[in-house]
Design an enzyme around this catalytic site. Sequence first.
Site, PDB file in Angstrom:
ATOM      1  N   ASP A  10     -33.823 -29.180 -28.572  1.00 44.02           N
ATOM      2  CA  ASP A  10     -32.403 -29.194 -28.951  1.00 44.02           C
ATOM      3  C   ASP A  10     -32.257 -30.261 -30.046  1.00 44.02           C
ATOM      4  OD1 ASP A  10     -29.566 -28.746 -28.817  1.00 44.02           O
ATOM      5  OD2 ASP A  10     -29.363 -30.565 -27.641  1.00 44.02           O
ATOM      6  N   SER A  11     -31.058 -30.327 -30.617  1.00 42.38           N
ATOM      7  CA  SER A  11     -30.803 -31.362 -31.614  1.00 42.38           C
ATOM      8  C   SER A  11     -30.730 -32.751 -30.976  1.00 42.38           C
ATOM      9  CB  SER A  11     -29.477 -31.075 -32.312  1.00 42.38           C
ATOM     10  OG  SER A  11     -28.448 -31.021 -31.349  1.00 42.38           O
ATOM     11  N   CYS A  73     -30.515 -24.741 -27.647  1.00 44.29           N
ATOM     12  CA  CYS A  73     -29.512 -25.188 -28.621  1.00 44.29           C
ATOM     13  C   CYS A  73     -28.753 -23.962 -29.118  1.00 44.29           C
ATOM     14  CB  CYS A  73     -30.237 -25.881 -29.783  1.00 44.29           C
ATOM     15  SG  CYS A  73     -29.124 -26.345 -31.138  1.00 44.29           S
ATOM     16  N   GLU A 152     -22.592 -37.225 -26.668  1.00 44.71           N
ATOM     17  CA  GLU A 152     -23.716 -38.111 -27.040  1.00 44.71           C
ATOM     18  C   GLU A 152     -23.342 -39.587 -26.824  1.00 44.71           C
ATOM     19  OE1 GLU A 152     -26.959 -37.526 -28.755  1.00 44.71           O
ATOM     20  OE2 GLU A 152     -26.837 -35.408 -28.232  1.00 44.71           O
ATOM     21  N   CYS A 186     -22.527 -24.212 -26.405  1.00 44.43           N
ATOM     22  CA  CYS A 186     -23.354 -25.328 -26.882  1.00 44.43           C
ATOM     23  C   CYS A 186     -23.891 -26.024 -25.636  1.00 44.43           C
ATOM     24  CB  CYS A 186     -22.491 -26.277 -27.705  1.00 44.43           C
ATOM     25  SG  CYS A 186     -23.253 -27.875 -28.052  1.00 44.43           S
ATOM     26  N   HIS A 188     -24.611 -28.962 -25.042  1.00 43.06           N
ATOM     27  CA  HIS A 188     -24.026 -30.264 -24.714  1.00 43.06           C
ATOM     28  C   HIS A 188     -22.813 -30.117 -23.785  1.00 43.06           C
ATOM     29  CE1 HIS A 188     -26.360 -31.909 -28.054  1.00 43.06           C
ATOM     30  NE2 HIS A 188     -25.919 -33.129 -27.764  1.00 43.06           N
TER      31      HIS A 188
END
Length: 270
Positions: A10-11, A73, A152, A186, A188
């Site tokens: 993932d990023s 992702c 994040e 997403c 996240h």
Amino acid sequence: MDQRPIGVFDSGLGGLTALRELRRILPGEELVYFGDTGRVPYGTKGKETILHYACQDVSFLRTFDPKAIVVACGTVSANALEELQRENDLPIFAVVTPAARAAVESTRNKRVGLIGTSASIRSGAYEREMARLDPGVRVTARACPLFVPLVENGRFRPGDRVAELVVEEYLTPIKDAGVDTLVLGCTHYPLLMDTIRSFMGPNVTLIDTGAVCANHAADTLRERGLLAQREKGSYRCFVSDSIEDFTHLASIFLGEPLEGEVERVEIWRY
Ligand code: DGL
């Protein structure tokens, strides 16, 4: 049977939601996770940049000779999957198709909400897939660019006033559209699940893309006889930026203390 590892990327931290599910359903597997924390977010970048980053991420994971790669992702899945599959001769699983299928199977009133990064929503990939599976489904989509930085930075819990305000701002039009299913497009976003659920209400089903992708990958590997046979698997994590920052939040994403040392990789070399 195939004892080789499964690569997951993932990023940043988001893909750990898929890693967590893979560990739960495939406890005997060895997993290698790469989070491109030096270049997150991907969701604000253009297609060419996302593809370039994704190719480097896959090249790095291929140094472990994986039997499969899970693109944990939404942004890469929506913008670069075909190219990755064309250029790599191993199974590459992504989040768009399993998430679209889960949404279409879940909705009763044929109204589905979709949230994701700007690049994912701009690609139209989730909507195309849902329309292919059921042309009668109406999708209300919204890019939520502030969600990734919130997550994040650890700002996702119910009671966090900033997170609650941003959730309300982004999700009001989706709630007003009367959806009964919402795709968290997403990886996240599952961290914001409780905050999103308390805004959308208990009657809206939330689709966790990391989890559905992990289940799809596990089912396919099982069908093809490619699962490992060992009692206890393990995982290793690699990042492209600060190890300390990643370690701190990773245990929250994984729901357990992080196993082993996180290692740093110079991803631009791949
Ligand atoms: N977790 C990612 C996704 O699923 C990417 C977030 C980002 O880097 O913008 O889209």
